[in-house]
Motif scaffolding. Structure first.
Motif, mmCIF file in Angstrom:
data_model
loop_
_atom_site.group_PDB
_atom_site.id
_atom_site.type_symbol
_atom_site.label_atom_id
_atom_site.label_comp_id
_atom_site.label_asym_id
_atom_site.label_seq_id
_atom_site.Cartn_x
_atom_site.Cartn_y
_atom_site.Cartn_z
ATOM 1 N N PHE A 1 0.819 -1.199 0.000
ATOM 2 C CA PHE A 1 0.000 0.000 0.000
ATOM 3 C C PHE A 1 0.857 1.254 0.000
ATOM 4 O O PHE A 1 0.529 2.220 0.686
ATOM 5 C CB PHE A 1 -0.961 -0.009 1.180
ATOM 6 C CG PHE A 1 -1.816 -1.239 1.261
ATOM 7 C CD1 PHE A 1 -2.761 -1.513 0.294
ATOM 8 C CD2 PHE A 1 -1.687 -2.141 2.308
ATOM 9 C CE1 PHE A 1 -3.561 -2.640 0.372
ATOM 10 C CE2 PHE A 1 -2.477 -3.268 2.396
ATOM 11 C CZ PHE A 1 -3.424 -3.511 1.417
ATOM 12 N N PHE A 2 1.962 1.218 -0.688
ATOM 13 C CA PHE A 2 2.874 2.364 -0.762
ATOM 14 C C PHE A 2 3.313 2.820 0.627
ATOM 15 O O PHE A 2 3.419 4.006 0.910
ATOM 16 C CB PHE A 2 2.232 3.541 -1.524
ATOM 17 C CG PHE A 2 2.069 3.304 -2.984
ATOM 18 C CD1 PHE A 2 3.145 3.365 -3.846
ATOM 19 C CD2 PHE A 2 0.825 3.006 -3.510
ATOM 20 C CE1 PHE A 2 2.991 3.143 -5.205
ATOM 21 C CE2 PHE A 2 0.658 2.779 -4.868
ATOM 22 C CZ PHE A 2 1.746 2.854 -5.706
ATOM 23 N N GLY A 3 3.516 1.865 1.523
ATOM 24 C CA GLY A 3 3.979 2.181 2.868
ATOM 25 C C GLY A 3 2.878 2.606 3.822
ATOM 26 O O GLY A 3 3.159 2.975 4.954
ATOM 27 N N LEU A 4 1.652 2.564 3.389
ATOM 28 C CA LEU A 4 0.527 2.934 4.249
ATOM 29 C C LEU A 4 -0.083 1.680 4.860
ATOM 30 O O LEU A 4 0.197 0.566 4.443
ATOM 31 C CB LEU A 4 -0.509 3.722 3.442
ATOM 32 C CG LEU A 4 0.033 5.033 2.848
ATOM 33 C CD1 LEU A 4 -0.921 5.595 1.832
ATOM 34 C CD2 LEU A 4 0.296 6.039 3.951
ATOM 35 N N ASP A 5 -0.943 1.870 5.837
ATOM 36 C CA ASP A 5 -1.495 0.747 6.585
ATOM 37 C C ASP A 5 -2.528 -0.072 5.823
ATOM 38 O O ASP A 5 -2.670 -1.265 6.056
ATOM 39 C CB ASP A 5 -2.133 1.239 7.888
ATOM 40 C CG ASP A 5 -1.110 1.811 8.856
ATOM 41 O OD1 ASP A 5 0.070 1.418 8.761
ATOM 42 O OD2 ASP A 5 -1.495 2.635 9.698
ATOM 43 N N SER A 6 -3.267 0.566 4.946
ATOM 44 C CA SER A 6 -4.374 -0.144 4.302
ATOM 45 C C SER A 6 -4.674 0.461 2.939
ATOM 46 O O SER A 6 -4.206 1.547 2.598
ATOM 47 C CB SER A 6 -5.630 -0.065 5.172
ATOM 48 O OG SER A 6 -6.084 1.277 5.233
#
Length: 93
Positions: free
Chosen positions: A1-6
């Protein structure tokens, strides 16, 4: 997720709907997979030598027995490029 959580966080950060965020994540995963495949291909088809004598032996073997299917690597690169292009299109639209 491009370094995101969700996926939802990715969509909110990039200001896109869930469908587009899912398409972006799929393209990112496919590109990543192709790049990992290329890495595996490269490391599988490498030759390591430790000194000049090894280097000479490897060179002699390469002259008589270098049978690497470079087309496989090209196909993997083409797949990765296609997914990166798809991702770029999604990011820019």
């Amino acid at each position: 997720f491009f370094g995101l959580d969700s996926l939802k966080a990715m969509g909110q950060t990039l200001q896109v709907d869930d469908k587009k965020a899912a398409a972006m994540e799929k393209a990112r995963k496919e590109a990543s997979l192709a790049i990992l495949e290329l890495s595996d291909f490269v490391f599988t088809n490498r030759v390591v030598f430790f000194n000049e004598e090894d280097k000479k032996s490897v060179a002699q073997l390469a002259d008589s027995n270098l049978d690497v299917d470079i087309n496989e690597a090209k196909e993997i690169v083409d797949r990765a490029k296609a997914q990166v292009a798809k991702l770029t299109t999604l990011l820019s639209s």
